[in-house]
Design an enzyme around this catalytic site. Sequence first.
Site, PDB file in Angstrom:
ATOM      1  N   HIS A  77      -9.854 -42.318-114.858  1.00 24.12           N
ATOM      2  CA  HIS A  77     -10.804 -42.613-113.795  1.00 24.12           C
ATOM      3  C   HIS A  77     -11.236 -41.328-113.095  1.00 24.12           C
ATOM      4  O   HIS A  77     -11.795 -41.372-112.007  1.00 24.12           O
ATOM      5  CB  HIS A  77     -10.176 -43.584-112.792  1.00 24.12           C
ATOM      6  CG  HIS A  77      -9.784 -44.884-113.424  1.00 24.12           C
ATOM      7  ND1 HIS A  77     -10.648 -45.950-113.539  1.00 24.12           N
ATOM      8  CD2 HIS A  77      -8.632 -45.275-114.021  1.00 24.12           C
ATOM      9  CE1 HIS A  77     -10.035 -46.952-114.158  1.00 24.12           C
ATOM     10  NE2 HIS A  77      -8.811 -46.568-114.460  1.00 24.12           N
ATOM     11  N   GLU A 110       0.525 -17.385-115.804  1.00 23.74           N
ATOM     12  CA  GLU A 110       1.088 -16.110-115.354  1.00 23.74           C
ATOM     13  C   GLU A 110       1.663 -15.329-116.528  1.00 23.74           C
ATOM     14  O   GLU A 110       1.634 -14.096-116.536  1.00 23.74           O
ATOM     15  CB  GLU A 110       2.164 -16.346-114.293  1.00 23.74           C
ATOM     16  CG  GLU A 110       2.588 -15.078-113.556  1.00 23.74           C
ATOM     17  CD  GLU A 110       3.432 -15.376-112.331  1.00 23.74           C
ATOM     18  OE1 GLU A 110       2.855 -15.736-111.274  1.00 23.74           O
ATOM     19  OE2 GLU A 110       4.666 -15.271-112.411  1.00 23.74           O
ATOM     20  N   LYS A 114      -0.753  -9.159-104.100  1.00 21.76           N
ATOM     21  CA  LYS A 114       0.111  -8.934-102.938  1.00 21.76           C
ATOM     22  C   LYS A 114      -0.296  -7.671-102.195  1.00 21.76           C
ATOM     23  O   LYS A 114      -0.332  -7.632-100.956  1.00 21.76           O
ATOM     24  CB  LYS A 114       1.574  -8.826-103.393  1.00 21.76           C
ATOM     25  CG  LYS A 114       2.174 -10.134-103.886  1.00 21.76           C
ATOM     26  CD  LYS A 114       3.608  -9.936-104.347  1.00 21.76           C
ATOM     27  CE  LYS A 114       4.219 -11.220-104.860  1.00 21.76           C
ATOM     28  NZ  LYS A 114       5.601 -11.027-105.344  1.00 21.76           N
TER      29      LYS A 114
END
Length: 528
Positions: A347, A318, A451
């Site tokens: 793994h 950000e 937003k």
Amino acid sequence: MSWERFKQYHLEQQDLGFALDYSRVAFPADFLQNMEVRMQQAYKDMAALEGGSIANPDEKRMVGHYWLRNASVCPFAEISKEIQDTVEKIKTFSAKVHDGSIKGSKGSFKNLLVIGIGGSALGPQFVKNALGHPDTDKLNVFFFDNTDPDGMERTLSEIRNDLGQTLCLVISKSGSTPETRNGMIEAEAAYAAAGLDFGKHAVAVTGKDSQLDKYSRQKGWIEFFPMWDWVGGRTSELAAVGLLPAALQGIPIDGLLAGAKAMDALTRRNVTAENPAAILALMWYFCTDGRGSKDMVILPYKDRLELLSRYLQQLIMESLGKELDLDGKVVNQGISVYGNKGSTDQHAYIQQLREGIANFFAIFIEVLSDGEGKPVEVSPGACSGDYLHSFLLGTREALSEKGRGSLTITVSRVDPQSVGMLIALFERAVGFYASLTHINAYHQPGVEAGKKAAASVLELKSSIYAYLKANPDKNFTVDTISENLNVAEKKELVFKLLNHISANSRYGVVSSQKSPFYKNIYSYKTQR
């Protein structure tokens, strides 16, 4: 990797139990010298920021998260006092919760529900996971960190029988953040269904005179703690946003603050070879060609640090993910961050890191202490911790053999001081890297754009549903609805919204599946 190179490019701060090894990044001998002029400018930029300059020109705001752990460096007496008063208020409030002076309608609080999103959740979650322990936690901590009703219901199922002993923190600077607002409303509904007054169990962490501040006072909530406009969400872990849930959990917040303060002092040095945050930023710059050409893989070899990569994703991505530089030039900067923990990663994706596309650099987090428990020998002369440490060193070696660059950050143990140091280290490295690449690390226009886009989608969904409901028992396709609502250019979006509406029975809209899919029929049914 030679011993001589390691000695030259290994920075150790023994009094802090901290070290940074950058010898396994293959930068040329003249790289640091060539970057020194720019690095000196980055020090000046940082000093101006700490001195109260307008570091976020878009919003005309100061950036003062470094003041949080050492209020004496704040150049404004009023702000300095408010920081100190807030820390004392957090300690006093937490102590009263712990001794039962402040309690819920069913007795002393035993649970804490944190309602927040982004920096208001990622930081507290990281610290809770890193420093909590069932034997020492004063409260059991839970989170609403999304606007997913199923996720919130799962959390409520764990605490529903104890709501009267559950304290809720609602964290939002403005009070209008949709995810946090929705979580608060869901929590209020759960308390109401249990016959409890939510306000007698709720605390607001928000901006003064924000929507949430006004609402909490109107509803008689227990307490208010401040969020300041000069602290961004992703750098707010050492403000009330993070300190309050940590203190309520029982974590010694003085240790967090002391660790961050010590790292701040170390990373203010303008001698680059002695400044780990400067070195970190320069290595990011070299590894990514100064333009984010490679990903950053965080590999902490400690279960307690499992959430570090999630926390750093927001802090770094950000802050650094920007389209424009400070001159308005399109640069599309950023560094992608991912990671889990060692040795789980061995793994999972270590195979690709060693032998696949070389589009990354790694940051190993080495913790020297295995923990406080009595070790069990799992093979002659070795305990599980010996294996974990060997996996770290072996994986680092395996990557080096293939020319994959890595850095290693070493801390003595995972405790409040070391966690505070890590938070401060990465915060300042982000600031330095932003200076080196000439971008604004302290705004987030892309988040705001998201937003706004979400708000327009909700508005369109309401229009679609209203249209179907106004024409009950009639059949419509995506094409007809889009054209009747004059949104023909948004047919794909209309299709997605119709599928969500028809998948949830509360709307009363049914879908008749057709082939091909875009001929599906949707209708609002009056008879259900």
